[in-house]
Design a protein around this motif. Structure first.
Motif, mmCIF file in Angstrom:
data_model
loop_
_atom_site.group_PDB
_atom_site.id
_atom_site.type_symbol
_atom_site.label_atom_id
_atom_site.label_comp_id
_atom_site.label_asym_id
_atom_site.label_seq_id
_atom_site.Cartn_x
_atom_site.Cartn_y
_atom_site.Cartn_z
ATOM 1 N N GLU A 1 0.825 -1.192 0.000
ATOM 2 C CA GLU A 1 0.000 0.000 0.000
ATOM 3 C C GLU A 1 0.870 1.256 0.000
ATOM 4 O OE1 GLU A 1 -4.050 -1.224 2.355
ATOM 5 O OE2 GLU A 1 -2.294 -0.637 3.540
ATOM 6 N N ALA B 1 -3.280 3.545 1.899
ATOM 7 C CA ALA B 1 -3.568 3.576 3.331
ATOM 8 C C ALA B 1 -3.427 5.015 3.788
ATOM 9 C CB ALA B 1 -2.603 2.669 4.098
ATOM 10 N N PHE C 1 4.791 9.276 5.227
ATOM 11 C CA PHE C 1 3.974 9.064 4.041
ATOM 12 C C PHE C 1 4.829 8.793 2.805
ATOM 13 C CE2 PHE C 1 4.596 13.697 4.380
ATOM 14 C CZ PHE C 1 5.156 13.970 3.148
ATOM 15 N N ASP C 2 4.193 8.120 1.814
ATOM 16 C CA ASP C 2 4.782 7.975 0.483
ATOM 17 C C ASP C 2 4.374 9.151 -0.399
ATOM 18 O OD1 ASP C 2 6.030 5.306 0.784
ATOM 19 O OD2 ASP C 2 3.965 4.632 1.024
ATOM 20 N N THR D 1 -2.840 8.123 6.279
ATOM 21 C CA THR D 1 -2.060 8.397 7.479
ATOM 22 C C THR D 1 -2.083 9.892 7.743
ATOM 23 O OG1 THR D 1 0.126 8.106 8.511
ATOM 24 C CG2 THR D 1 0.093 8.624 6.176
ATOM 25 N N ARG E 1 1.251 4.890 1.401
ATOM 26 C CA ARG E 1 0.766 5.653 2.556
ATOM 27 C C ARG E 1 0.500 7.089 2.113
ATOM 28 N NH1 ARG E 1 5.923 3.688 5.794
ATOM 29 N NH2 ARG E 1 6.651 4.304 3.716
ATOM 30 N N ARG F 1 4.563 7.106 11.103
ATOM 31 C CA ARG F 1 4.129 6.521 9.826
ATOM 32 C C ARG F 1 4.413 7.520 8.712
ATOM 33 N NH1 ARG F 1 -1.810 4.435 10.031
ATOM 34 N NH2 ARG F 1 -1.063 3.267 8.228
#
Length: 311
Positions: A94, A122, A133-134, A124, A96, A131
């Motif tokens: 996934e 997903a 993020f991408d 966040t 993020r 966490r």
């Protein structure tokens, strides 16, 4: 001249950087040459794409439409001849997504999944260090200083004016464009869960001498909840021009359009490749166009503000 893909890339570079000079440096051209090319493009299109300000440039209403179309065209061209994503962009997990503008996120994800059915996301929080993020979809304002870094790429999705939301029975309800100075005595309600830079925009307006707000309250709500409070007569709020109508609320442009918002997509270069980034940009731009189409007050403002030159 004929409009070519390189011209569309120049327009996007100027919009992303907020300055003709910075755009010229990014594309490896001189500032005079880039300025000349921009003037030729605007002559071809028949209207200004950018408004020039002391801080740089911001898209006109017409320019925002041109840029949204340009990004979509460039994304489609980049996908031509590629039946599948390159190995570097095959996703086995996934992505993020830090969703900092809830109004734009659902439409963006739906369109991205239509274009790339294998994508999984997903959500966040944007500020969660546990966490990282991408990619992130955020609201900021053109002068915020947000820039790309070696690790993070940043591209503007769209720029739009900031409007004011007032109770439907407000004394200024019949004014087409109330002035900020006439609203200084309002109680300003800021939706902390909305993701917008509302407090920063009020500070910017105050520092520019536009007005000094008498009372500002930051609330732990989203935009719709705050607009329900506005409808109940409890205060006023700043909102994006593309905000959908809400019963009991009058959404009005501000005189002189002193405040602007920018939707920005960020992504980590190590996990999101160029082709996927273009897909996501096109999806976000299409989602923004749909939001804008459902805002009659934005259309009315654009009709009054944008006057194509006579030919």
């Amino acid at each position: 001249m004929d409009l070519e893909l390189r011209h569309l890339r120049v327009l996007c570079a100027i919009a992303d950087s907020g300055s003709v000079g910075r755009a010229a440096a990014a594309i490896g051209a001189s500032q005079p040459a880039t300025s000349t090319q921009l003037r030729r493009i605007e002559r071809y299109l028949g209207a200004a794409v950018f408004d020039r300000t002391a801080a740089g440039v911001v898209p006109t209403t017409f320019g925002a439409e041109v840029l949204a179309a340009a990004r979509e065209v460039l994304a489609r061209v980049d996908r031509l001849g590629q039946a599948a994503a390159p190995d570097g962009e095959r996703l086995h997990r996934e992505l993020r997504l830090a969703a900092g503008c809830p109004a734009l996120t659902p439409g963006t994800l739906a369109r991205a999944r239509q274009l790339r059915p294998e994508l999984r996301f997903a959500l966040t929080p944007p500020d969660d260090p546990e966490r990282p993020f991408d990619l992130a979809l955020l609201l900021d304002h053109p002068g915020s200083g947000l820039r790309a870094t070696p690790a993070l790429a940043a591209r503007a999705v769209a720029t739009e004016p900031v409007f004011v939301a007032l109770p439907a029975a407000h004394p200024l309800r019949h004014h087409a464009e109330p002035a900020l100075a006439d609203l200084a005595d309002e109680r300003w309600l800021l939706p902390a869960a909305d993701g917008g830079p509302w407090a920063g925009l009020l500070r910017t307006a105050g520092e520019a001498g536009a007005f000094a707000p008498a009372e500002v309250r930051e609330l732990p709500y989203g935009r719709r909840e705050v607009l329900d409070l506005v409808a109940a007569g409890l205060g006023a709020a700043l909102v994006p021009g593309s905000t959908a109508p809400v019963p009991g609320v009058a959404v009005k442009p501000l005189l002189g359009t002193p405040l602007w918002l920018r939707y920005v997509l960020l992504w980590r270069r190590a996990t999101v490749g160029p082709q996927l980034a273009d897909t996501l940009l096109g999806a976000a731009a299409a989602a923004h166009r749909e939001l804008a189409a459902e805002a009659p007050h934005l259309h009315s403002w654009a009709t009054r503000t944008f006057r194509p030159p006579r030919t």
